[in-house]
Design a protein around this motif. Structure first.
Motif, mmCIF file in Angstrom:
data_model
loop_
_atom_site.group_PDB
_atom_site.id
_atom_site.type_symbol
_atom_site.label_atom_id
_atom_site.label_comp_id
_atom_site.label_asym_id
_atom_site.label_seq_id
_atom_site.Cartn_x
_atom_site.Cartn_y
_atom_site.Cartn_z
ATOM 1 N N GLU A 209 33.367 38.248 29.254
ATOM 2 C CA GLU A 209 33.679 37.787 30.813
ATOM 3 C C GLU A 209 34.343 36.668 30.948
ATOM 4 N N THR A 210 35.079 36.247 29.830
ATOM 5 C CA THR A 210 36.239 34.823 30.093
ATOM 6 C C THR A 210 37.054 35.498 31.109
ATOM 7 N N LYS A 211 37.592 34.421 32.146
ATOM 8 C CA LYS A 211 38.604 35.053 33.045
ATOM 9 C C LYS A 211 39.808 34.152 32.406
ATOM 10 N N ILE A 212 40.803 35.101 32.304
ATOM 11 C CA ILE A 212 42.200 34.688 31.908
ATOM 12 C C ILE A 212 43.103 34.738 33.254
ATOM 13 N N TYR A 213 44.029 33.581 33.344
ATOM 14 C CA TYR A 213 44.783 33.919 34.442
ATOM 15 C C TYR A 213 46.262 33.443 33.699
ATOM 16 N N LEU A 214 47.098 34.424 33.313
ATOM 17 C CA LEU A 214 48.434 34.391 32.905
ATOM 18 C C LEU A 214 49.370 33.645 33.854
ATOM 19 N N SER A 215 50.059 32.555 33.459
ATOM 20 C CA SER A 215 50.639 32.084 34.220
ATOM 21 C C SER A 215 52.365 31.664 33.682
ATOM 22 N N HIS A 216 53.097 31.036 34.523
ATOM 23 C CA HIS A 216 54.626 30.575 34.148
ATOM 24 C C HIS A 216 55.180 31.854 33.562
ATOM 25 N N LEU A 217 55.069 32.991 34.151
ATOM 26 C CA LEU A 217 55.895 34.077 33.687
ATOM 27 C C LEU A 217 57.316 34.011 34.386
ATOM 28 N N SER A 218 58.276 34.119 33.446
ATOM 29 C CA SER A 218 59.711 34.265 33.789
ATOM 30 C C SER A 218 60.130 35.219 34.780
ATOM 31 N N LYS A 219 60.759 34.910 35.840
ATOM 32 C CA LYS A 219 61.006 35.986 36.718
ATOM 33 C C LYS A 219 62.238 36.814 36.135
ATOM 34 N N ASP A 220 63.186 36.426 35.229
ATOM 35 C CA ASP A 220 64.298 37.297 34.735
ATOM 36 C C ASP A 220 63.821 37.890 33.359
ATOM 37 N N ASN A 221 63.040 37.319 32.585
ATOM 38 C CA ASN A 221 62.739 37.705 31.206
ATOM 39 C C ASN A 221 61.382 38.170 31.007
ATOM 40 N N ASN A 222 60.430 38.691 32.056
ATOM 41 C CA ASN A 222 59.325 39.225 31.779
ATOM 42 C C ASN A 222 58.896 40.138 33.018
ATOM 43 N N GLY A 243 40.243 44.314 30.336
ATOM 44 C CA GLY A 243 41.368 44.020 31.109
ATOM 45 C C GLY A 243 41.058 43.733 32.297
ATOM 46 N N GLU A 244 39.696 44.050 32.769
ATOM 47 C CA GLU A 244 39.508 43.537 34.054
ATOM 48 C C GLU A 244 39.225 42.086 34.295
ATOM 49 N N TYR A 245 39.154 41.288 33.240
ATOM 50 C CA TYR A 245 39.057 39.893 33.254
ATOM 51 C C TYR A 245 40.597 39.058 33.094
ATOM 52 N N VAL A 246 41.662 39.951 32.962
ATOM 53 C CA VAL A 246 42.785 39.350 32.740
ATOM 54 C C VAL A 246 43.645 39.613 34.105
ATOM 55 N N HIS A 247 44.078 38.123 34.660
ATOM 56 C CA HIS A 247 44.661 38.243 35.671
ATOM 57 C C HIS A 247 46.198 37.552 35.692
ATOM 58 N N LEU A 248 46.967 37.988 36.711
ATOM 59 C CA LEU A 248 48.205 37.473 36.523
ATOM 60 C C LEU A 248 48.548 36.548 37.844
ATOM 61 N N PHE A 249 49.159 35.625 37.530
ATOM 62 C CA PHE A 249 49.970 34.679 38.737
ATOM 63 C C PHE A 249 51.513 35.162 38.674
ATOM 64 N N ASP A 250 51.951 35.847 39.510
ATOM 65 C CA ASP A 250 53.240 36.128 39.772
ATOM 66 C C ASP A 250 54.464 35.120 40.065
ATOM 67 N N THR A 251 54.397 34.295 38.998
ATOM 68 C CA THR A 251 55.440 33.241 38.999
ATOM 69 C C THR A 251 55.511 32.439 40.437
ATOM 70 N N ASP A 252 56.671 32.620 40.830
ATOM 71 C CA ASP A 252 56.957 31.910 42.344
ATOM 72 C C ASP A 252 56.620 32.587 43.536
ATOM 73 N N ALA A 253 56.508 33.960 43.248
ATOM 74 C CA ALA A 253 56.326 34.702 44.815
ATOM 75 C C ALA A 253 55.225 34.734 45.136
ATOM 76 N N ASP A 254 54.075 34.740 44.322
ATOM 77 C CA ASP A 254 52.672 34.654 45.026
ATOM 78 C C ASP A 254 51.938 33.603 45.830
ATOM 79 N N ALA A 255 51.163 34.008 46.882
ATOM 80 C CA ALA A 255 50.512 33.040 47.437
ATOM 81 C C ALA A 255 49.627 32.592 46.405
#
Length: 262
Positions: A209-222, A243-255
């Motif tokens: 149940e570890t929560k993972i927030y993937l971050s610093h995604l490249s807008k051009d290369n990911n 996979g339900e515990y893997v979240h993404l922060f969509d680089t610069d576009a997200d709130a």
């Protein structure tokens, strides 16, 4: 302990952490006005900040640092080499707001312990942080070319990770960036790829149940789907997490993410 990824990407980085006693920010990579707007989105005020922890001197991490420090009187924490590297970049910071946070040390703020650790990036003396309260742990690590065994030892077993998943190697190699930039990103002082993030995660995540927030995604290369798939498939194959515990922060576009309990 609660946190919110206010922003994460090449245009700016800022992560908010709070408990019942204190409120902190890791990096201030936007203009003061933009940071105030991000805080308003999570119903918080920069007036209440007890400090800002700086990871390194690149502009996407310190753009608003000087403005915020002077406007709100916020204490700033950084190591000695980073302070020197920031001279001339953030304007004058009053001495009573300048605090040194040495590499590989722990500072305590009431019940919250903050631990700094070295990463591998093309900055003066880059470091990131883990936050500990009681038996809960938040680990933040972006802007590193690789994840060493020492880094893994420090962040391992966290309840929540904010972890870099910057690029897909094939997309980067085939993309529009000049070769000099590609070489920097792929180097040991660049950024972690989806594949390397997945392997590192498989070695530091212990609980399903570890929560993972993937971050610093490249807008051009990911792409979000690629990043999530790389990490999720590796962790599910290892039987570690679903996979339900893997979240993404969509680089610069997200709130900002909502305030999440660690």
């Amino acid at each position: 302990m609660r946190f919110s990824v206010l922003a994460s990407g090449s245009s700016g980085n800022a992560i908010y952490i709070e408990n019942d006693e204190h409120r902190f920010l890791v990096d201030a990579g936007f203009s003061g006005k933009k940071l105030e707007s991000l805080f308003a989105n999570i119903n918080r005020s920069m007036d209440d900040l007890d400090g800002i922890f700086v990871t390194h001197e690149h502009s996407d991490h310190i753009k608003g640092l000087g403005v915020i420090a002077r406007k709100y009187g916020t204490p700033i924490y950084a190591n000695e080499k980073t302070w020197k590297a920031m001279d001339g970049l953030i304007g004058k910071i009053p001495l009573d707001q300048r605090f040194q946070f040495d590499m590989e040390t722990v500072q305590s703020f009431g019940s919250l312990d903050v631990e700094s650790f070295a990463v591998s990036h093309d900055a003066a003396d880059p470091m990131f942080y883990t936050f500990h309260q009681n038996d809960r742990k938040l680990a933040i690590i972006t802007d590193t070319g690789y994840v060493s065994d020492r880094m893994k030892g420090i962040i391992s077993g966290a309840d929540t990770f904010v972890f870099e998943s910057n690029h897909d190697v094939s997309m980067l190699q085939m993309g529009r960036y000049p070769w000099s930039v590609k070489r920097r990103i792929l180097s040991d002082v660049g950024h972690v790829s989806n594949e390397d993030a997945a392997v590192a995660m498989s070695e530091v995540v212990f609980e399903k149940e570890t929560k993972i927030y993937l971050s610093h995604l490249s807008k051009d290369n990911n792409m979000k789907d690629l990043a999530r798939m790389s990490v999720t498939q590796t962790l599910e194959t290892c039987g570690i997490i679903t996979g339900e515990y893997v979240h993404l922060f969509d680089t610069d576009a997200d709130a900002p993410t909502e305030l999440v309990r660690v």
